[in-house]
Design a protein around this motif. Structure first.
Motif, PDB file in Angstrom:
ATOM      1  N   ALA A   1       6.139  43.903  33.254  1.00 29.91           N
ATOM      2  CA  ALA A   1       6.297  42.588  33.884  1.00 29.91           C
ATOM      3  C   ALA A   1       6.847  42.729  35.310  1.00 29.91           C
ATOM      4  O   ALA A   1       6.394  42.029  36.227  1.00 29.91           O
ATOM      5  CB  ALA A   1       7.208  41.701  33.036  1.00 29.91           C
ATOM      6  N   LEU A   2       7.795  43.628  35.502  1.00 37.10           N
ATOM      7  CA  LEU A   2       8.330  43.875  36.847  1.00 37.10           C
ATOM      8  C   LEU A   2       7.239  44.400  37.780  1.00 37.10           C
ATOM      9  O   LEU A   2       7.152  44.000  38.944  1.00 37.10           O
ATOM     10  CB  LEU A   2       9.492  44.868  36.793  1.00 37.10           C
ATOM     11  CG  LEU A   2      10.809  44.337  36.248  1.00 37.10           C
ATOM     12  CD1 LEU A   2      11.804  45.488  36.058  1.00 37.10           C
ATOM     13  CD2 LEU A   2      11.392  43.291  37.188  1.00 37.10           C
ATOM     14  N   SER A   3       6.410  45.283  37.257  1.00 35.07           N
ATOM     15  CA  SER A   3       5.311  45.830  38.047  1.00 35.07           C
ATOM     16  C   SER A   3       4.352  44.719  38.463  1.00 35.07           C
ATOM     17  O   SER A   3       3.950  44.631  39.631  1.00 35.07           O
ATOM     18  CB  SER A   3       4.564  46.891  37.226  1.00 35.07           C
ATOM     19  OG  SER A   3       3.399  47.305  37.893  1.00 35.07           O
ATOM     20  N   THR A   4       4.020  43.859  37.524  1.00 34.61           N
ATOM     21  CA  THR A   4       3.108  42.751  37.804  1.00 34.61           C
ATOM     22  C   THR A   4       3.718  41.783  38.815  1.00 34.61           C
ATOM     23  O   THR A   4       3.037  41.313  39.737  1.00 34.61           O
ATOM     24  CB  THR A   4       2.757  42.013  36.493  1.00 34.61           C
ATOM     25  OG1 THR A   4       2.157  42.955  35.591  1.00 34.61           O
ATOM     26  CG2 THR A   4       1.800  40.866  36.728  1.00 34.61           C
ATOM     27  N   GLU A   5       5.003  41.490  38.655  1.00 26.95           N
ATOM     28  CA  GLU A   5       5.699  40.601  39.586  1.00 26.95           C
ATOM     29  C   GLU A   5       5.705  41.184  40.996  1.00 26.95           C
ATOM     30  O   GLU A   5       5.472  40.479  41.984  1.00 26.95           O
ATOM     31  CB  GLU A   5       7.122  40.366  39.102  1.00 26.95           C
ATOM     32  CG  GLU A   5       7.898  39.365  39.908  1.00 26.95           C
ATOM     33  CD  GLU A   5       9.297  39.108  39.354  1.00 26.95           C
ATOM     34  OE1 GLU A   5      10.149  38.664  40.152  1.00 26.95           O
ATOM     35  OE2 GLU A   5       9.533  39.362  38.163  1.00 26.95           O
ATOM     36  N   LEU A   6       5.958  42.486  41.091  1.00 26.64           N
ATOM     37  CA  LEU A   6       5.966  43.138  42.397  1.00 26.64           C
ATOM     38  C   LEU A   6       4.575  43.115  43.025  1.00 26.64           C
ATOM     39  O   LEU A   6       4.438  42.911  44.241  1.00 26.64           O
ATOM     40  CB  LEU A   6       6.485  44.573  42.240  1.00 26.64           C
ATOM     41  CG  LEU A   6       6.981  45.276  43.477  1.00 26.64           C
ATOM     42  CD1 LEU A   6       8.018  44.457  44.223  1.00 26.64           C
ATOM     43  CD2 LEU A   6       7.574  46.630  43.110  1.00 26.64           C
ATOM     44  N   ASP A   7       3.541  43.292  42.212  1.00 20.73           N
ATOM     45  CA  ASP A   7       2.168  43.186  42.724  1.00 20.73           C
ATOM     46  C   ASP A   7       1.926  41.804  43.319  1.00 20.73           C
ATOM     47  O   ASP A   7       1.313  41.670  44.388  1.00 20.73           O
ATOM     48  CB  ASP A   7       1.146  43.438  41.607  1.00 20.73           C
ATOM     49  CG  ASP A   7       0.932  44.910  41.321  1.00 20.73           C
ATOM     50  OD1 ASP A   7       1.260  45.747  42.180  1.00 20.73           O
ATOM     51  OD2 ASP A   7       0.420  45.221  40.226  1.00 20.73           O
TER      52      ASP A   7
END
Length: 118
Positions: free
Chosen positions: A57-63
């Motif tokens: 989820a953090l990765s997706t948010e950063l994207d």
């Protein structure tokens, strides 16, 4: 029992001890890993899956954030050398953010795999 019998018994005991030591050496890394995971994550596949999901989820948010920044940079009405320098620096930061996002995604995959062997 003669000397030969005592030697045989000692040899058998020695082989048995070596086998037990071999088992301990082979099992120690797995037991240590299990203990470490329990201490770090509270133990259990569900906890590891939760951590993997949060990392993803953090990765997706950063994207999403990097896409917003790129969109904003594309709509700048400010022009000139200072603007060019700002955009260059911003693109460098976006590149760093993309690397972090990729790392978080990779870590999520690794934690998922770890949970499957835990």
């Amino acid at each position: 029992m003669g000397v030969l019998g005592e030697l045989w018994d000692d040899g058998t005991k020695l082989v048995g001890d070596v086998v037990e030591i071999g088992k301990d050496v082979m099992m120690a890394p797995a037991e240590i890993a299990h203990w470490v995971l329990t201490q770090m994550f509270g133990g259990g596949e569900a906890d590891l899956q939760k951590i993997a999901t949060e990392l993803k989820a953090l990765s997706t948010e950063l994207d999403g954030l990097t896409k917003e920044i790129n969109t904003t940079l594309g709509h700048l009405t400010w022009h000139g050398p200072a603007s060019d320098a700002f955009v260059r620096v911003a693109h460098g930061r976006v590149k760093e953010m993309n690397t972090i996002s990729d790392d978080l995604s990779t870590l999520s995959t690794s934690v998922t795999r770890l949970s499957q062997v835990y």
